[in-house]
Design a protein around this motif. Structure first.
Motif, PDB file in Angstrom:
ATOM      1  N   VAL A  41       0.850  -1.194   0.000  1.00 14.91           N
ATOM      2  CA  VAL A  41       0.000   0.000   0.000  1.00 14.91           C
ATOM      3  C   VAL A  41       0.882   1.238   0.000  1.00 14.91           C
ATOM      4  O   VAL A  41       0.662   2.187  -0.762  1.00 14.91           O
ATOM      5  N   GLY A  42       1.910   1.218   0.869  1.00 12.97           N
ATOM      6  CA  GLY A  42       2.853   2.334   0.897  1.00 12.97           C
ATOM      7  C   GLY A  42       3.495   2.537  -0.468  1.00 12.97           C
ATOM      8  O   GLY A  42       3.593   3.650  -0.988  1.00 12.97           O
ATOM      9  N   ARG A  43       3.876   1.418  -1.086  1.00 10.89           N
ATOM     10  CA  ARG A  43       4.532   1.486  -2.392  1.00 10.89           C
ATOM     11  C   ARG A  43       3.599   2.113  -3.426  1.00 10.89           C
ATOM     12  O   ARG A  43       4.002   2.926  -4.242  1.00 10.89           O
ATOM     13  N   ALA A  44       2.322   1.723  -3.370  1.00 13.18           N
ATOM     14  CA  ALA A  44       1.354   2.269  -4.329  1.00 13.18           C
ATOM     15  C   ALA A  44       1.193   3.771  -4.148  1.00 13.18           C
ATOM     16  O   ALA A  44       0.799   4.473  -5.069  1.00 13.18           O
ATOM     17  N   LEU A  45       1.481   4.260  -2.947  1.00 18.79           N
ATOM     18  CA  LEU A  45       1.392   5.697  -2.688  1.00 18.79           C
ATOM     19  C   LEU A  45       2.720   6.399  -2.956  1.00 18.79           C
ATOM     20  O   LEU A  45       2.847   7.596  -2.736  1.00 18.79           O
ATOM     21  N   GLY A  46       3.715   5.612  -3.385  1.00 24.34           N
ATOM     22  CA  GLY A  46       5.028   6.183  -3.632  1.00 24.34           C
ATOM     23  C   GLY A  46       5.815   6.423  -2.356  1.00 24.34           C
ATOM     24  O   GLY A  46       6.700   7.274  -2.307  1.00 24.34           O
ATOM     25  N   LEU A  47       5.478   5.677  -1.297  1.00 28.57           N
ATOM     26  CA  LEU A  47       6.111   5.896   0.003  1.00 28.57           C
ATOM     27  C   LEU A  47       6.919   4.669   0.427  1.00 28.57           C
ATOM     28  O   LEU A  47       6.524   3.542   0.153  1.00 28.57           O
TER      29      LEU A  47
END
Lengths: 408, 513
Positions: A252-258
């Motif tokens: 989820v973090g990755r999908a937000l660019g985080l």
């Protein structure tokens, strides 16, 4: 593909000792002595030999490297195979092996293309510790199930399956698998439940079956990425999202660019001006990291008095959602987030559970478990919760208070 | 050593328990590669009449690049390809995943041929007989399902499911309830239900099986609400387990204002025993090839049928056939979702299904169900005697079983797919269409009423033999097939659009230029 591959082997010779003796695990010298006294026989070496036999029959050119004695060499010899030996520094006297011996052996074998280890979740933790110290030099690993507790995702389903997977390894394609372990003390008292310790790189298993009815292209629907897209698509501005530990929440973090943490609890929100559409559309401006790897007290401060949603994944093979590896999401944090909501859709607005369909199917109908530390709170969570299983896909699944499920 | 087979030794020696099968391998080129300029199947004489004047807009600048062959070579080409095949007319076809194969009586092809030259644009008055067959088949399927009206227009089972979800969407929109955006299905309902709902724009909520292998009704209770558009469910599910609380499932969805849609694609276990409408369903569909014996046709043209209650009838795809007691005519229902395929339906298959039902009658249909269930349970009994095979949940099955080779696979490393491929060396097979992959190492067998006891014995003996081979020599099984037209298939090009060539023109463009 034949030859070329160098495969390392580490055996935890005491893995599995406690199981047959009814000791629910084999961690610690006392338990191992008790198990031997109850007539337990070591079986990890034999299971390692099974994997080695399969590996060599499938890929005869493989070069095996291991450590002397019961921690590897004996298993290879039992398979009728030859191997190269490395000699890790040996610390203690006597024949009893320890967790430190496992870690030393892993470090000594760091140069292999793939490291097989025979043991259980405790062994996996030792491997994880050693691998973590190796950084980018660490080889991919694969567990041969030989312990009492084998809930971690880094294990093959059987010794033979480990051999087949290793034989098919192309040296490149890896996936991330979680390492979980039970607190054996708690387990013996009946308070079961795994906690997440980290993740290891394992060979990417091909889809169980590749036959298909139509030329279905693209990715499998039930991936962490699909789940993450759905979570992000549901995010609303002005709401803080608490991401629990695990590979799915990290997606989820990755999908937000985080860059959110694997083991910690992180708090994220949509970036000012960012939209769920921008984030799911691949834009990196979607999210903002409010705080990473927060403590319980910090988390309480971040969610009190403002709208917040808790996003948790299902940990391990037993269905724990709360209370294993995410103790930061404490009863008072949950109470602040819930704000009096109970059960059903109202609860679903602020508690989002993530799992692939396969992970839920592996529960074989057993419920998800909440063990927040507050039985009353756990009971307010019981009922059916919405579990996101993919993009625009969800299921409704039963959740219980862990105390009820195991006292029952 | 003399390996020769005896030629004229009499009496003929008894056959070994397993067939000494070998598939043909003709190494046949693509038909375009066989083309030679000027070759013809028929020398067509000059017409002896003036040429029709075509408008320039429809006239070709160059003739179509069709292959040019003599009749013999066309015949030989396709006969060779047909030998490199394992259709229901050649093998014991119980292992097509959930495709459900049964015998299609050849005489019905002759009836179908009788209508082959009817033109779909002919005036109603000139095709009264065809319309009557549509009308009568619709009434029979309405009786079988308990529904009010049935559309025979869809060109396949999944097209029928899509037509159903389109009607559900139109129904809610007509009532001002377009906000209903969720479709509930179950893990073991045929995955076309989830796929069609998603294609139609719905969010899909999938109910997982409980510890007994049935969808969790408490989960349904929690799932239904003001966003529920419909429940789309198969029963028996693809596990072969019949949900005895299906009426409660339907009621729960109705109470929330949703519709209930029954996937009866494979109705072989329930024909004449239970009906969709009697359990409260608003819509249902049949695959005519799975249940009513039309040819599967490998993706088309097949035929599907959508049955609906009186409330949904105004939304049916059009046209439908109407009968005023004297003559038949076409009409489009008032709130029709439109056409789901051109014209009225796949007429040859409508004729075949009609002929099949007429040949059996009501009692015959029930006997089909009883025989299919008996066959399935007999085969299950045989399969479960094979060490390493299991049927999860240990429950009674109706017309199919989703089995598991988990135990065998964990012991040997041989996957279910590889066992199905090795079985092809004995002239049968199963393929691995068992989505979703929730049962580990799955194989789904669904004998219909068509198969004899000897067929089922042979099929089970082949599986037992291959399972035994997997224990003795897993590498050998993994290397299979050995007696097949094609030996190993690399699946990876299926995932690479650059490799795809659905037409000769695309093949030339992508691979020959």
């Amino acid at each position: 593909m034949t030859g070329g591959l160098v495969v390392g082997l580490v055996v935890n010779p005491v893995a599995g000792l406690g199981g047959a003796a009814g000791l629910k695990g084999s961690d610690g010298a006392d338990v191992q002595r008790a198990a031997l006294a109850r007539g337990a026989t070591p079986r990890a070496g034999e299971r390692a030999a099974r994997a080695v036999r399969t590996l060599l029959s499938r890929r005869p050119g493989v070069r095996l490297v291991t450590v002397p004695g019961p921690m590897g060499e004996d298993g290879v010899r039992a398979a009728g195979a030859g191997c190269d030996l490395v000699h890790p520094p040996h610390a203690g006297p006597g024949s009893v092996t320890t967790a430190e011996d496992t870690r030393r052996a892993v470090r000594a074998l760091a140069g292999v293309d793939l490291l097989l280890f025979a043991g259980g979740d405790g062994t996996a933790r030792d491997v994880l510790d050693a691998v973590a110290g190796l950084g980018g030099q660490a080889p991919p690993v694969l567990g041969i199930p030989a312990g009492v507790k084998v809930y971690s995702g880094c294990f093959a389903v059987s010794p033979a399956a480990a051999g087949f997977l290793a034989a098919g390894f192309d040296g490149r394609s890896t996936a991330e698998a979680e390492v979980v372990d039970l607190d054996e003390e708690g387990y013996r008292r009946g308070a079961v439940g795994p906690r997440l310790y980290g993740s290891l790189r394992v060979p990417a298993a091909r889809a169980a079956l590749s036959g298909r009815k139509t030329g279905s292209s693209g990715t499998e629907p039930a991936t962490a990425e699909g789940i993450a897209r759905e979570v992000v698509a549901r995010m609303r501005p002005g709401v803080r999202y608490v991401l629990g530990p695990g590979a799915t929440t990290r997606a989820v973090g990755r999908a937000l660019g985080l860059a959110t943490t694997l083991l910690g609890v992180d708090v994220v929100e949509l970036a000012p001006g960012g939209t769920a559409e921008a984030a799911t559309g691949g834009g990196s401006a979607g999210g903002r990291l409010v705080a990473a790897d927060v403590s319980e007290a910090e988390l309480l401060g971040l969610v009190t008095g403002r709208p917040a949603v808790v996003v948790l994944s299902v940990i391990g093979g037993q269905g724990f959602v709360l209370g294993r590896g995410n103790q930061q999401v404490s009863p008072r944090v949950l109470a602040a987030v819930l704000g009096g909501r109970r059960g059903g859709d109202a609860l679903g607005e602020v508690l989002v559970v993530l799992a692939t369909q396969q992970k839920l199917a592996a529960l074989k109908g057993r419920p998800l478990l909440a063990d927040s530390g507050d039985d009353d709170l756990d009971r307010t969570l019981r009922g059916h919760v919405r579990v996101i299983t993919g993009y625009r896909e969800s299921t409704i699944y039963r959740m219980c208070a862990a105390s009820e499920e195991y006292d029952g | 050593m003399n390996n020769a087979e005896s030629f004229a030794e009499l009496p003929v020696a008894p056959k070994p328990p397993l067939r000494r099968f070998h598939q043909a391998r003709w190494d046949e080129p693509i038909i375009f590669e066989l083309s030679a300029p000027g070759r013809r199947g028929v020398a067509v004489p000059e017409p002896g009449a003036p040429l029709v004047e075509l408008p320039g807009s429809v006239r070709r600048a160059a003739p179509p690049k069709l292959p040019e062959l003599a009749q013999l070579h066309v015949l030989r080409h396709y006969l060779r390809l047909s030998q490199e095949n394992l259709g229901v007319d050649l093998n014991i076809d119980v292992g097509q995943g959930t495709c459900t194969m049964k015998y299609s009586p050849k005489v019905n092809d002759r009836f179908a041929a009788a209508v082959a030259e009817v033109h779909p644009l002919q005036h109603d008055d000139t095709v009264q007989g065809v319309l009557e067959i549509y009308w009568r088949l619709e009434r029979m399927l309405a009786e079988i399902s308990g529904m009010s009206r049935v559309s025979l227009q869809p060109g396949s089972g999944s097209a029928a499911i899509y037509a159903n979800i389109a009607m559900i969407r139109a129904y809610h929109a007509a009532r001002g309830e377009g906000h209903r955006d969720q479709v509930i299905t179950t893990m073991f309902s045929h995955p076309s239900n989830a796929a069609c709902a998603k294609t139609a724009g719905y969010e899909v909520v999938t109910l997982m099986p409980d510890a007994d292998g049935l969808p969790d009704i408490e989960a349904l209770r929690a799932a239904v609400g003001p966003r529920t558009a419909a429940l789309m469910i198969t029963n028996p599910e693809d596990t072969g387990i019949f949900n005895p609380r299906i009426r409660e499932f339907v009621d729960l969805v109705h109470e929330a204002g949703g519709l209930a849609c029954y996937d009866q694609a494979n109705a072989n276990g329930i024909l004449g025993i239970t009906r969709a409408r009697d359990a409260g369903f608003d819509l249902c569909h049949f695959n005519l090839h799975k249940t009513f014996s039309t040819p599967h046709a490998c993706g088309g043209p097949a035929a599907g049928a959508c049955g609906v209650s009186e409330d949904l009838a105004p939304f049916l795809p059009g046209p439908v056939v109407a009968f005023d007691g004297e003559s038949y005519r076409l009409e489009t229902p008032p709130a029709s979702i439109g056409k789901v395929r051109p014209f009225l339906g796949v007429t040859p298959n409508i004729v075949r299904a009609y002929a099949w039902i007429m040949a059996l009658g009501a009692e015959g249909l029930r006997q089909v169900a009883e025989t299919a269930v008996l066959n399935n349970n007999y085969l299950m009994h045989k399969v479960l005697q094979i060490p390493g095979a299991s049927a999860p949940w240990d429950r009674r099955r109706v017309e199919q079983v989703r089995y598991s080779w988990q135990e065998l696979s964990e012991e040997t490393g041989v996957h279910s797919e590889e066992i199905g491929v090795r079985a092809a060396d004995f002239g049968v097979h199963y393929w691995t269409s068992h989505h979703p992959y929730v049962v580990p190492e799955p194989f789904t067998l669904e004998p219909t009423e068509s198969y004899s006891k000897e067929d089922l014995d042979e099929y089970a003996a082949i599986l037992a033999h291959v399972a035994d081979e997997a224990r003795r020599d897993p590498e050998f099984v993994k290397g299979a097939p050995y007696n097949q037209t094609v030996h190993k298939i690399d699946m990876t090009p299926l995932d690479d659009p650059k490799e795809w060539a659905p037409t000769w023109r695309a093949y030339v463009r992508k691979h020959l230029s």
